[in-house]
Design a protein around this motif. Structure first.
Motif, mmCIF file in Angstrom:
data_model
loop_
_atom_site.group_PDB
_atom_site.id
_atom_site.type_symbol
_atom_site.label_atom_id
_atom_site.label_comp_id
_atom_site.label_asym_id
_atom_site.label_seq_id
_atom_site.Cartn_x
_atom_site.Cartn_y
_atom_site.Cartn_z
ATOM 1 N N PRO A 64 76.930 25.511 58.736
ATOM 2 C CA PRO A 64 77.636 25.130 57.502
ATOM 3 C C PRO A 64 79.106 25.506 57.500
ATOM 4 O O PRO A 64 79.916 24.812 56.873
ATOM 5 C CB PRO A 64 76.884 25.892 56.407
ATOM 6 C CG PRO A 64 75.549 26.147 56.987
ATOM 7 C CD PRO A 64 75.772 26.373 58.453
ATOM 8 N N GLY A 77 74.167 29.875 54.341
ATOM 9 C CA GLY A 77 73.535 29.005 55.326
ATOM 10 C C GLY A 77 72.149 29.482 55.716
ATOM 11 O O GLY A 77 71.282 28.682 56.059
ATOM 12 N N GLY A 86 71.343 27.691 60.190
ATOM 13 C CA GLY A 86 72.104 27.702 58.952
ATOM 14 C C GLY A 86 73.265 28.676 59.000
ATOM 15 O O GLY A 86 74.290 28.461 58.355
#
Lengths: 207, 207
Positions: B172, A168, B168
DNA sequence: ATTTTCATTATACATACGGCTAATGAAATT
DNA sequence: AATTTCATTAGCCGTATGTATAATGAAAAT
């Protein structure tokens, strides 16, 4: 190995459809993409998709296969045997792998875009992709993370969580490039911006 | 403030359509979602979407507005004035904000799913969303990151890169929950799994 | 030179889509 | 009780979709 002018043209058409499919599928998802759009973008008649790939579903699988085979050819999470003796060597190796992974994400943002679209909900396509490609990559990344944990480079916390934190941290900056451009006024396609992102990622992850 | 039985039912129908739209849009994207699917999932006739929201596009905007207003109500990146004097206080505040953000991502994965779908390519919808909501949040997260950089909690590297690394690292694991379940055999909806992810994220990001 | 092959195109079909108008009928108003 | 309001439904329109089959015509094989 036939290479008559007809065969060459056939392969060129097939490749054009595949590249077009990568772009359209990655931007609109499977349901949002139309075979006619993909064919038009490739400059061919839409009936050629059935001829070359059988169906929309088979075309999608061919596109995914292309992505993961290219990834396997361009980079690897695997640990080179008998080369990493000192702690510093393993830290340098971690930096090198992460740098290559970020560069892969930057060069081929359609890979993560396409797979992200499919991982948002369960489906036969996701099942196929996980069984065929992702599960193996996950095992490799698990080994990678565990090695870095043993070396004290990564903290001793949940491995799956760490894997998704690393992935990520690397992917969204490029998969969400249109948003980055609008909101921050920078282009994740620029080499300088990529370099800054790599610096940031390594500063955060590798200690 | 009317609250006749007809008005109550009307609002219930409107809310049902909106919730259904959140689910379908977040899983299939705008182009992949059909108003008939959304209506069927809400248990109403598809013509009610035009009646209550005008068009598919307006329904999408209403869904996005709902998401960002709920986010604003449930959490904030803003820095509480005059409360953060010592370095330890600021580190604790950082941990608290990040923990709340991860919990928000875990509780409402459809938010990041829906916005991700739209940020993969440039469009009028993305432009509207960035101008109306995301730009302001980006400014807040930029202030948050710069404060942590001044305190030495985050490294002194590119701020946009850091923001996308943080986001991120948080999102995710929950947006890609179907993939996580298949590949790792764990459920990012479980409280214990969420707690482990928070521990991992704080261990990596806050030093 | 003639025939065969086959990559490509043209076309058809059943279904699904977004958007719209008219009809419905129960609740609200008179 | 009669009338009006309006949330909801039924149904149509033009278009787009995935897939299938037939037609085409140039390259390849004979």
């Amino acid at each position: 190995m036939k290479s008559s002018s007809r065969t060459v043209q056939k392969e060129a058409t097939r490749a054009a459809i595949l590249q077009s499919a990568l772009l359209v599928f990655s931007e609109r998802g499977f349901d949002g993409s139309s075979t006619r759009d993909i064919a038009a973008h490739a400059g061919v008649h839409h009936a050629l998709i059935k001829y070359h790939f059988g169906s929309k579903d088979t075309l999608w699988r061919a596109a995914v296969t292309f992505l993961f085979e290219r990834q396997a050819a361009e980079m690897s999470f695997d640990i080179p045997p008998g080369k990493l003796h000192t702690r510093q060597q393993r830290r340098d190796y971690a930096r090198q792998v992460l740098r290559h992974y970020v560069l892969y994400c930057a060069r081929h943002p359609e890979h993560a875009r396409l797979m992200m679209q499919e991982s948002l909900r369960d489906s036969e396509r996701l099942q196929w992709a996980t069984d065929t490609f992702i599960a193996g990559i996950a095992r490799g990344s698990e080994r990678f993370v565990r090695m870095l944990q043993r070396e004290g480079v990564l903290p001793d916390v949940s491995v799956p969580a760490l894997v998704y934190i690393i992935v990520g941290a690397a992917q969204p900056f490029y998969t969400l490039a249109p948003e980055v451009r609008r909101v921050w006024g920078i282009d994740p396609g620029d080499d300088a911006v990529i370099a800054a992102h790599i610096d940031a990622l390594l500063a955060v992850l590798v200690r």
